[in-house]
Design a protein around this motif. Sequence first.
Motif, PDB file in Angstrom:
ATOM      1  N   GLY A  59      -9.898  12.726 -11.991  1.00  0.00           N
ATOM      2  CA  GLY A  59     -11.098  12.236 -12.858  1.00  0.00           C
ATOM      3  C   GLY A  59     -11.486  12.541 -14.035  1.00  0.00           C
ATOM      4  N   TRP A  60     -12.778  12.218 -15.076  1.00  0.00           N
ATOM      5  CA  TRP A  60     -13.219  13.276 -15.613  1.00  0.00           C
ATOM      6  C   TRP A  60     -14.258  13.244 -15.728  1.00  0.00           C
ATOM      7  CZ3 TRP A  60     -10.150  15.028 -19.612  1.00  0.00           C
ATOM      8  CH2 TRP A  60      -8.045  13.476 -19.475  1.00  0.00           C
ATOM      9  N   TYR A  61     -15.252  14.371 -15.470  1.00  0.00           N
ATOM     10  CA  TYR A  61     -15.932  14.839 -16.192  1.00  0.00           C
ATOM     11  C   TYR A  61     -16.857  15.669 -17.020  1.00  0.00           C
ATOM     12  CZ  TYR A  61     -17.716  15.421 -11.471  1.00  0.00           C
ATOM     13  OH  TYR A  61     -18.691  14.766  -9.626  1.00  0.00           O
ATOM     14  N   ARG A  62     -17.749  15.572 -17.721  1.00  0.00           N
ATOM     15  CA  ARG A  62     -17.952  16.295 -19.322  1.00  0.00           C
ATOM     16  C   ARG A  62     -19.488  17.194 -18.969  1.00  0.00           C
ATOM     17  NH1 ARG A  62     -20.043  10.329 -22.371  1.00  0.00           N
ATOM     18  NH2 ARG A  62     -21.728  10.133 -21.011  1.00  0.00           N
ATOM     19  N   THR A  69      -8.424   6.269  -8.181  1.00  0.00           N
ATOM     20  CA  THR A  69      -8.418   7.047  -7.208  1.00  0.00           C
ATOM     21  C   THR A  69      -6.379   6.356  -6.713  1.00  0.00           C
ATOM     22  OG1 THR A  69      -7.750   4.589  -5.541  1.00  0.00           O
ATOM     23  CG2 THR A  69     -10.282   6.293  -5.246  1.00  0.00           C
ATOM     24  N   ASN A  70      -5.385   7.233  -6.196  1.00  0.00           N
ATOM     25  CA  ASN A  70      -3.766   6.730  -5.474  1.00  0.00           C
ATOM     26  C   ASN A  70      -4.151   4.720  -5.659  1.00  0.00           C
ATOM     27  OD1 ASN A  70      -5.612   7.056  -3.612  1.00  0.00           O
ATOM     28  ND2 ASN A  70      -3.494   6.511  -2.068  1.00  0.00           N
ATOM     29  N   ARG A  71      -5.154   4.440  -4.902  1.00  0.00           N
ATOM     30  CA  ARG A  71      -4.727   2.693  -5.195  1.00  0.00           C
ATOM     31  C   ARG A  71      -5.533   2.546  -6.395  1.00  0.00           C
ATOM     32  NH1 ARG A  71      -5.869   1.939   1.233  1.00  0.00           N
ATOM     33  NH2 ARG A  71      -4.423   3.424   2.094  1.00  0.00           N
ATOM     34  N   ASN A  72      -5.932   2.930  -7.981  1.00  0.00           N
ATOM     35  CA  ASN A  72      -6.357   2.457  -8.231  1.00  0.00           C
ATOM     36  C   ASN A  72      -7.690   2.163  -8.518  1.00  0.00           C
ATOM     37  OD1 ASN A  72      -3.805   3.177 -10.261  1.00  0.00           O
ATOM     38  ND2 ASN A  72      -2.863   1.264 -10.065  1.00  0.00           N
ATOM     39  N   SER A 107      -8.054   4.651 -16.206  1.00  0.00           N
ATOM     40  CA  SER A 107      -6.083   4.760 -16.161  1.00  0.00           C
ATOM     41  C   SER A 107      -5.459   6.017 -15.936  1.00  0.00           C
ATOM     42  CB  SER A 107      -6.185   3.339 -17.076  1.00  0.00           C
ATOM     43  OG  SER A 107      -5.370   4.271 -18.108  1.00  0.00           O
ATOM     44  N   ARG A 108      -4.515   5.468 -15.091  1.00  0.00           N
ATOM     45  CA  ARG A 108      -3.163   5.966 -14.815  1.00  0.00           C
ATOM     46  C   ARG A 108      -1.560   5.605 -14.976  1.00  0.00           C
ATOM     47  NH1 ARG A 108      -5.070   8.270  -8.818  1.00  0.00           N
ATOM     48  NH2 ARG A 108      -2.828   8.838  -8.421  1.00  0.00           N
ATOM     49  N   ASP A 109      -1.214   6.791 -15.007  1.00  0.00           N
ATOM     50  CA  ASP A 109       0.963   6.064 -14.685  1.00  0.00           C
ATOM     51  C   ASP A 109       1.412   6.979 -13.488  1.00  0.00           C
ATOM     52  OD1 ASP A 109       3.656   6.005 -15.211  1.00  0.00           O
ATOM     53  OD2 ASP A 109       2.925   5.962 -17.812  1.00  0.00           O
ATOM     54  N   TYR A 120      -9.959  16.556 -13.461  1.00  0.00           N
ATOM     55  CA  TYR A 120      -9.692  17.209 -11.940  1.00  0.00           C
ATOM     56  C   TYR A 120      -8.472  15.796 -11.519  1.00  0.00           C
ATOM     57  CZ  TYR A 120     -12.899  13.027  -9.862  1.00  0.00           C
ATOM     58  OH  TYR A 120     -13.021  12.160  -9.377  1.00  0.00           O
ATOM     59  N   TYR A 121      -8.032  17.231 -10.590  1.00  0.00           N
ATOM     60  CA  TYR A 121      -7.245  15.976  -9.696  1.00  0.00           C
ATOM     61  C   TYR A 121      -7.711  16.537  -8.387  1.00  0.00           C
ATOM     62  CZ  TYR A 121      -3.171  16.715  -6.434  1.00  0.00           C
ATOM     63  OH  TYR A 121      -1.862  16.560  -5.627  1.00  0.00           O
ATOM     64  N   GLN A 122      -7.909  15.711  -7.147  1.00  0.00           N
ATOM     65  CA  GLN A 122      -8.436  15.920  -6.200  1.00  0.00           C
ATOM     66  C   GLN A 122      -7.276  14.852  -4.995  1.00  0.00           C
ATOM     67  OE1 GLN A 122     -11.955  14.293  -5.849  1.00  0.00           O
ATOM     68  NE2 GLN A 122     -12.835  15.850  -3.377  1.00  0.00           N
ATOM     69  N   ASN A 123      -7.257  16.253  -4.142  1.00  0.00           N
ATOM     70  CA  ASN A 123      -6.159  15.768  -2.706  1.00  0.00           C
ATOM     71  C   ASN A 123      -6.429  16.490  -2.109  1.00  0.00           C
ATOM     72  OD1 ASN A 123      -4.139  14.856  -1.641  1.00  0.00           O
ATOM     73  ND2 ASN A 123      -2.632  15.304  -2.915  1.00  0.00           N
TER      74      ASN A 123
END
Length: 115
Positions: A35-38, A52-55, A70-72, A96-99
């Motif tokens: 996602g994105w923050y600003r 999320t991974n489930r869009n 969106s994501r690819d 950011y990336y979160q897992n």
Amino acid sequence: QVQLVESGGGLVQSGGSLRLSCAASGSIFSGYAMGWYRQAPGKQRDFVARITNRNTTNYADSVKGRFTISRDNAKNTVYLQMNSLNAEDTAVYYCYYQNGYTLIWGQGTQVTVSS
């Protein structure tokens, strides 16, 4: 470790559009969210959008209807399409990336909207 590379920021006139990209590389596991923050000058870092991974997507109220995330998955890349930009959107945008308990931030990309 995961690395994030952002691109697409710049200067745009009010009412214009930009698309930000954030490519993840390294030890990427399935099930991650991005996602994105600003952060505007002198202000705290605020949430913008998440996917999320489930869009499943979430947006800050201030960008709903104007921004689209969106994501690819094949490219491990997330995009933020920003339309109808205004001066209040001027900020440094951080991907950011979160897992699970892992949270990685990008270096940030500047978006400046001129009125």
